[in-house]
Write an enzyme that holds these catalytic residues in place. Structure first.
Site, PDB file in Angstrom:
ATOM      1  N   PHE A   1      58.187  53.875   6.660  1.00  0.00           N
ATOM      2  CA  PHE A   1      58.904  52.853   7.421  1.00  0.00           C
ATOM      3  C   PHE A   1      57.976  51.657   7.661  1.00  0.00           C
ATOM      4  O   PHE A   1      56.759  51.790   7.641  1.00  0.00           O
ATOM      5  CB  PHE A   1      59.406  53.455   8.746  1.00  0.00           C
ATOM      6  CG  PHE A   1      60.203  52.477   9.572  1.00  0.00           C
ATOM      7  CD1 PHE A   1      61.421  52.006   9.115  1.00  0.00           C
ATOM      8  CD2 PHE A   1      59.727  52.025  10.795  1.00  0.00           C
ATOM      9  CE1 PHE A   1      62.151  51.083   9.861  1.00  0.00           C
ATOM     10  CE2 PHE A   1      60.448  51.118  11.544  1.00  0.00           C
ATOM     11  CZ  PHE A   1      61.669  50.647  11.079  1.00  0.00           C
TER      12      PHE A   1
ATOM     13  N   ASN B   1      56.660  50.063   9.955  1.00  0.00           N
ATOM     14  CA  ASN B   1      55.564  49.956  10.928  1.00  0.00           C
ATOM     15  C   ASN B   1      54.507  51.044  10.744  1.00  0.00           C
ATOM     16  O   ASN B   1      53.635  51.205  11.587  1.00  0.00           O
ATOM     17  CB  ASN B   1      56.104  49.964  12.360  1.00  0.00           C
ATOM     18  CG  ASN B   1      56.775  51.265  12.725  1.00  0.00           C
ATOM     19  OD1 ASN B   1      56.744  52.214  11.937  1.00  0.00           O
ATOM     20  ND2 ASN B   1      57.389  51.328  13.882  1.00  0.00           N
ATOM     21  N   LYS B   2      54.573  51.781   9.641  1.00  0.00           N
ATOM     22  CA  LYS B   2      53.607  52.869   9.435  1.00  0.00           C
ATOM     23  C   LYS B   2      52.340  52.364   8.721  1.00  0.00           C
ATOM     24  O   LYS B   2      52.275  51.210   8.316  1.00  0.00           O
ATOM     25  CB  LYS B   2      54.283  53.982   8.619  1.00  0.00           C
ATOM     26  CG  LYS B   2      55.546  54.565   9.275  1.00  0.00           C
ATOM     27  CD  LYS B   2      55.253  55.212  10.618  1.00  0.00           C
ATOM     28  CE  LYS B   2      56.239  56.274  11.030  1.00  0.00           C
ATOM     29  NZ  LYS B   2      57.485  55.796  11.652  1.00  0.00           N
ATOM     30  N   ASN B   3      51.366  53.250   8.537  1.00  0.00           N
ATOM     31  CA  ASN B   3      50.108  52.840   7.901  1.00  0.00           C
ATOM     32  C   ASN B   3      50.327  52.413   6.453  1.00  0.00           C
ATOM     33  O   ASN B   3      49.587  51.600   5.921  1.00  0.00           O
ATOM     34  CB  ASN B   3      49.097  53.989   7.922  1.00  0.00           C
ATOM     35  CG  ASN B   3      48.580  54.271   9.311  1.00  0.00           C
ATOM     36  OD1 ASN B   3      49.332  54.172  10.275  1.00  0.00           O
ATOM     37  ND2 ASN B   3      47.319  54.611   9.431  1.00  0.00           N
ATOM     38  N   MET B   4      51.325  53.019   5.816  1.00  0.00           N
ATOM     39  CA  MET B   4      51.688  52.698   4.429  1.00  0.00           C
ATOM     40  C   MET B   4      53.170  52.410   4.442  1.00  0.00           C
ATOM     41  O   MET B   4      53.935  53.228   4.947  1.00  0.00           O
ATOM     42  CB  MET B   4      51.475  53.974   3.609  1.00  0.00           C
ATOM     43  CG  MET B   4      50.614  53.869   2.409  1.00  0.00           C
ATOM     44  SD  MET B   4      50.644  55.455   1.563  1.00  0.00           S
ATOM     45  CE  MET B   4      51.946  55.138   0.384  1.00  0.00           C
TER      46      MET B   4
END
Ligand SMILES: *Cc1c(COP(=O)(O)O)cnc(C)c1O
Length: 375
Positions: A180, A182-185
């Site tokens: 998603f 807003n995640k790190n990837m």
């Protein structure tokens, strides 16, 4: 005035070129680029199988489903998480049983409370590596083995994090990732299911695509003409555009996680000087993915006030998380307050500060100065 968002993404020429190439190929649904993304992701994690899916929630639903979790079963999981962790078990007709966190310093699910919550109906434990910090998997794995329970890892916060040299997502029976925005990837929407179990891998692959015996891509390539449906299934496939972005994002994951770590270190140094605010995982020395940066406010600081005043200074904050068991829908299902004291305390006192790869040391100093002013 500075505007510092809670999270941000790192999109460069790699992502753009990959997407353009997919568009030019004129094949957009799951195909060769998705296969390549899965291979690169499984290599990165050092695990046999990875399957791209449409999002992290789909990954968790598939994980519950292929482990045979269904009506009458109980799944022990944290309440200090995104609602998807618990919903995935509800989708299967199972009952989420919430366990408290370890402490106000270690916000991961408590192995002791997992033990307390086991009943003859317990079928699995879903752990969440909260904020990117790996759960203490040794005692959890031991409990699972002793009670013949399955372990699902919700590794949405933890791509690249490690516990005793093993990557998060590879220690349970099945691991789930989210990409998603807003995640790190990030891939916009997207996710991955990983496992080293051959039988589970076969099931994941089938259930992701309606349990159909051949895929559109194979039929397109002339390898197959007909198909059968061998069980219940879903359309939880990833697509080529998301996979193209994911391939470029994976290349930068370790570098960006190191940047996140540096920012957290700057935060910790600055916040040490302030009273009325504490930082969880304060003495953590392992390999976190540093997904978010939550802090805990003392009783004498109004959180609403704190968040509103930082907002005026251009600093976006959030709450990770309002406990799942206290949501209206979960209350309707019969869950009640005063059941998970630490989680509920955190639900009232946690604030998440901005953390992403575009924050500089000067931004951290600015945030800390403003926090000092507010407190
Ligand atoms: C983001 C997230 C999910 C869900 O992922 P989506 O891709 O948004 O469906 C699940 N669990 C946790 C802990 C998350 O942070």
């Amino acid at each position: 005035m500075r505007q510092i968002p809670l999270s941000d993404i790192d999109i460069g020429d790699g992502e753009i070129d990959n997407v353009v190439n997919v568009l030019k190929s004129e094949w957009l649904s799951m195909g060769p680029v998705s296969r390549q993304f899965e291979r690169k992701f499984s290599d990165y994690l050092q695990i046999k199988h990875a399957f791209g899916v449409s999002n992290g929630t789909a990954a968790l639903h598939i994980a519950n489903k292929v482990l045979g979790i269904g009506m009458g079963d109980e799944v022990i999981l944290p309440s200090l998480t995104f609602v998807a962790t618990a919903n995935a078990s509800l989708y299967c007709g199972a009952k989420p049983v919430f366990a408290d966190v370890v402490s106000l310093d270690n916000l991961n699910i408590s192995p002791d409370d997992i033990l307390e919550k086991i009943t003859p109906k317990t079928k699995a434990i879903t752990v969440v590596h909260y904020a990117g910090y790996p759960c203490d998997m040794d005692p959890i794995t031991e409990i699972a083995e002793d009670h013949k329970l399955k372990v699902i890892e919700d590794a949405a916060h933890a791509p690249g994090a490690e516990y005793k040299a093993k990557k998060c997502g590879t220690m349970g029976d099945i691991g789930c990732f989210s990409f998603f925005a807003n995640k790190n990837m990030v891939t916009g929407e997207g996710g991955m299911v990983v496992t080293s179990d051959e039988s589970l891998a076969r099931k994941v692959k089938m259930i992701r695509s309606h349990s159909m015996t051949t895929l559109t891509w194979e039929r397109h390539m002339g390898h197959a003409f007909n198909y059968d449906v061998t069980g219940m299934g879903f359309n939880y496939r990833i697509n080529e555009i998301a996979s193209a972005i994911g391939l470029a994002q994976l290349e930068k994951l370790d570098k960006n996680n190191r940047i996140r770590k540096k920012i957290v270190e700057h935060y910790k140094v600055g916040l040490k000087e302030l009273s009325h605010i504490s930082v969880p995982f304060s003495n953590y020395e392992g390999k976190s993915a540093y997904h978010i940066f939550p802090v805990i406010l003392n009783n004498n600081v109004s959180r609403n006030d704190f968040m509103a005043k930082l907002r005026v200074k251009g600093i976006q904050t959030s709450i990770h998380y309002p406990p799942v068991h206290l949501f209206t829908y979960y209350r309707k299902l019969g869950y009640r307050g005063n059941t998970l004291p630490k989680t509920e305390y955190l639900g009232d006192h946690l604030v998440t500060l901005p953390l992403h790869m575009k924050i500089g040391e000067d931004d951290v100093h600015y945030i800390i100065k403003e926090i000092d002013g507010v407190i």
